[in-house]
Design a protein around this motif. Structure first.
Motif, PDB file in Angstrom:
ATOM      1  N   GLU A 103      -8.235   6.196  -2.885  1.00  0.00           N
ATOM      2  CA  GLU A 103      -8.466   6.459  -1.462  1.00  0.00           C
ATOM      3  C   GLU A 103      -9.093   5.255  -0.769  1.00  0.00           C
ATOM      4  O   GLU A 103      -8.799   4.996   0.397  1.00  0.00           O
ATOM      5  CB  GLU A 103      -9.323   7.711  -1.290  1.00  0.00           C
ATOM      6  CG  GLU A 103      -8.562   8.982  -1.630  1.00  0.00           C
ATOM      7  CD  GLU A 103      -9.425  10.232  -1.660  1.00  0.00           C
ATOM      8  OE1 GLU A 103     -10.681  10.121  -1.599  1.00  0.00           O
ATOM      9  OE2 GLU A 103      -8.844  11.325  -1.751  1.00  0.00           O
ATOM     10  N   THR A 144       0.846  -1.192   0.000  1.00  0.00           N
ATOM     11  CA  THR A 144       0.000   0.000   0.000  1.00  0.00           C
ATOM     12  C   THR A 144       0.877   1.236   0.000  1.00  0.00           C
ATOM     13  O   THR A 144       1.267   1.736   1.055  1.00  0.00           O
ATOM     14  CB  THR A 144      -0.926   0.021   1.238  1.00  0.00           C
ATOM     15  OG1 THR A 144      -1.645  -1.204   1.305  1.00  0.00           O
ATOM     16  CG2 THR A 144      -1.906   1.171   1.166  1.00  0.00           C
ATOM     17  N   PRO A 145       1.191   1.737  -1.186  1.00  0.00           N
ATOM     18  CA  PRO A 145       1.965   2.979  -1.229  1.00  0.00           C
ATOM     19  C   PRO A 145       1.122   4.138  -0.711  1.00  0.00           C
ATOM     20  O   PRO A 145      -0.110   4.085  -0.721  1.00  0.00           O
ATOM     21  CB  PRO A 145       2.293   3.157  -2.709  1.00  0.00           C
ATOM     22  CG  PRO A 145       1.510   2.145  -3.452  1.00  0.00           C
ATOM     23  CD  PRO A 145       0.880   1.209  -2.490  1.00  0.00           C
ATOM     24  N   ASP A 146       1.779   5.170  -0.254  1.00  0.00           N
ATOM     25  CA  ASP A 146       1.060   6.366   0.190  1.00  0.00           C
ATOM     26  C   ASP A 146       0.383   7.066  -0.977  1.00  0.00           C
ATOM     27  O   ASP A 146      -0.685   7.653  -0.820  1.00  0.00           O
ATOM     28  CB  ASP A 146       2.020   7.353   0.865  1.00  0.00           C
ATOM     29  CG  ASP A 146       2.597   6.812   2.157  1.00  0.00           C
ATOM     30  OD1 ASP A 146       1.919   5.999   2.822  1.00  0.00           O
ATOM     31  OD2 ASP A 146       3.720   7.189   2.491  1.00  0.00           O
ATOM     32  N   VAL A 147       1.035   7.001  -2.131  1.00  0.00           N
ATOM     33  CA  VAL A 147       0.577   7.760  -3.302  1.00  0.00           C
ATOM     34  C   VAL A 147       0.801   6.942  -4.568  1.00  0.00           C
ATOM     35  O   VAL A 147       1.820   6.268  -4.702  1.00  0.00           O
ATOM     36  CB  VAL A 147       1.374   9.084  -3.435  1.00  0.00           C
ATOM     37  CG1 VAL A 147       0.971   9.845  -4.687  1.00  0.00           C
ATOM     38  CG2 VAL A 147       1.200   9.958  -2.214  1.00  0.00           C
ATOM     39  N   ASN A 198      -6.525   3.208   0.573  1.00  0.00           N
ATOM     40  CA  ASN A 198      -5.644   3.934   1.514  1.00  0.00           C
ATOM     41  C   ASN A 198      -4.449   4.607   0.849  1.00  0.00           C
ATOM     42  O   ASN A 198      -3.355   4.655   1.416  1.00  0.00           O
ATOM     43  CB  ASN A 198      -5.180   3.013   2.640  1.00  0.00           C
ATOM     44  CG  ASN A 198      -6.348   2.462   3.415  1.00  0.00           C
ATOM     45  OD1 ASN A 198      -7.226   3.210   3.828  1.00  0.00           O
ATOM     46  ND2 ASN A 198      -6.389   1.155   3.585  1.00  0.00           N
ATOM     47  N   ALA A 199      -4.653   5.106  -0.339  1.00  0.00           N
ATOM     48  CA  ALA A 199      -3.582   5.810  -1.052  1.00  0.00           C
ATOM     49  C   ALA A 199      -4.138   7.097  -1.658  1.00  0.00           C
ATOM     50  O   ALA A 199      -5.340   7.235  -1.863  1.00  0.00           O
ATOM     51  CB  ALA A 199      -3.008   4.921  -2.150  1.00  0.00           C
ATOM     52  N   LYS A 200      -3.253   8.016  -1.916  1.00  0.00           N
ATOM     53  CA  LYS A 200      -3.612   9.278  -2.558  1.00  0.00           C
ATOM     54  C   LYS A 200      -3.286   9.203  -4.046  1.00  0.00           C
ATOM     55  O   LYS A 200      -2.529   8.333  -4.493  1.00  0.00           O
ATOM     56  CB  LYS A 200      -2.820  10.441  -1.941  1.00  0.00           C
ATOM     57  CG  LYS A 200      -3.024  10.605  -0.459  1.00  0.00           C
ATOM     58  CD  LYS A 200      -4.370  11.167  -0.164  1.00  0.00           C
ATOM     59  CE  LYS A 200      -4.505  11.406   1.334  1.00  0.00           C
ATOM     60  NZ  LYS A 200      -5.853  11.592   1.747  1.00  0.00           N
TER      61      LYS A 200
END
Length: 135
Positions: free
Chosen positions: A64, A27-30, A67-69
């Motif tokens: 989203e 799960t990368p942040d972005v 859980n990523a932007k």
């Protein structure tokens, strides 16, 4: 890549990529959409193949939900970002001029007031839409 700075993309391509990462428990942040998400004959509007502007919002919401932007790659004055013929057709200077390291044939002149205004307006629209929907 299909040539002439164009890529074949679609919203489903992006979703498949995210789902593959999820299956690997990554799960990368972005996630950043690289070159090709935008219609090069516009000022960074989303391609119809990705569902246009509404598709971009849906894609962000999908990211989203994982859980990523979402972030968007842009080339603010280069031919990969915006078709130089399009820029010329709307009255933006293309070629040499007060600009940046990247300038010359095929590049918008960054100090062109019209280009500056168009980019500012569009980037503010993109950020504003993102902030509004995050509330």
């Amino acid at each position: 890549y299909t040539g002439n700075y164009e890529y074949v993309i679609g919203g489903e391509n992006y979703k498949t990529f995210v789902e593959a990462f999820s299956k690997l428990n990554l799960t990368p942040d972005v996630y950043t959409l690289d070159a090709g998400w935008q219609d090069r004959n516009s000022i960074f509007e989303a391609k119809a193949a990705a569902g246009g502007e509404a598709g971009l919002v849906k894609l962000r919401e999908f990211f989203e939900s994982h859980n990523a932007k979402l972030s968007l790659w842009v080339s603010h004055n280069g031919p990969m970002g915006t078709n130089p013929e399009y820029l010329e057709s709307i009255g933006v200077a293309v070629g040499n001029g007060m600009s940046s390291t990247y300038r010359g044939k095929g590049f918008g002149v960054l100090m062109d007031k019209k280009l500056e205004t168009l980019l500012t307006e569009r980037f503010c629209q993109l950020v504003s839409a993102s902030v509004r929907s995050a509330r």
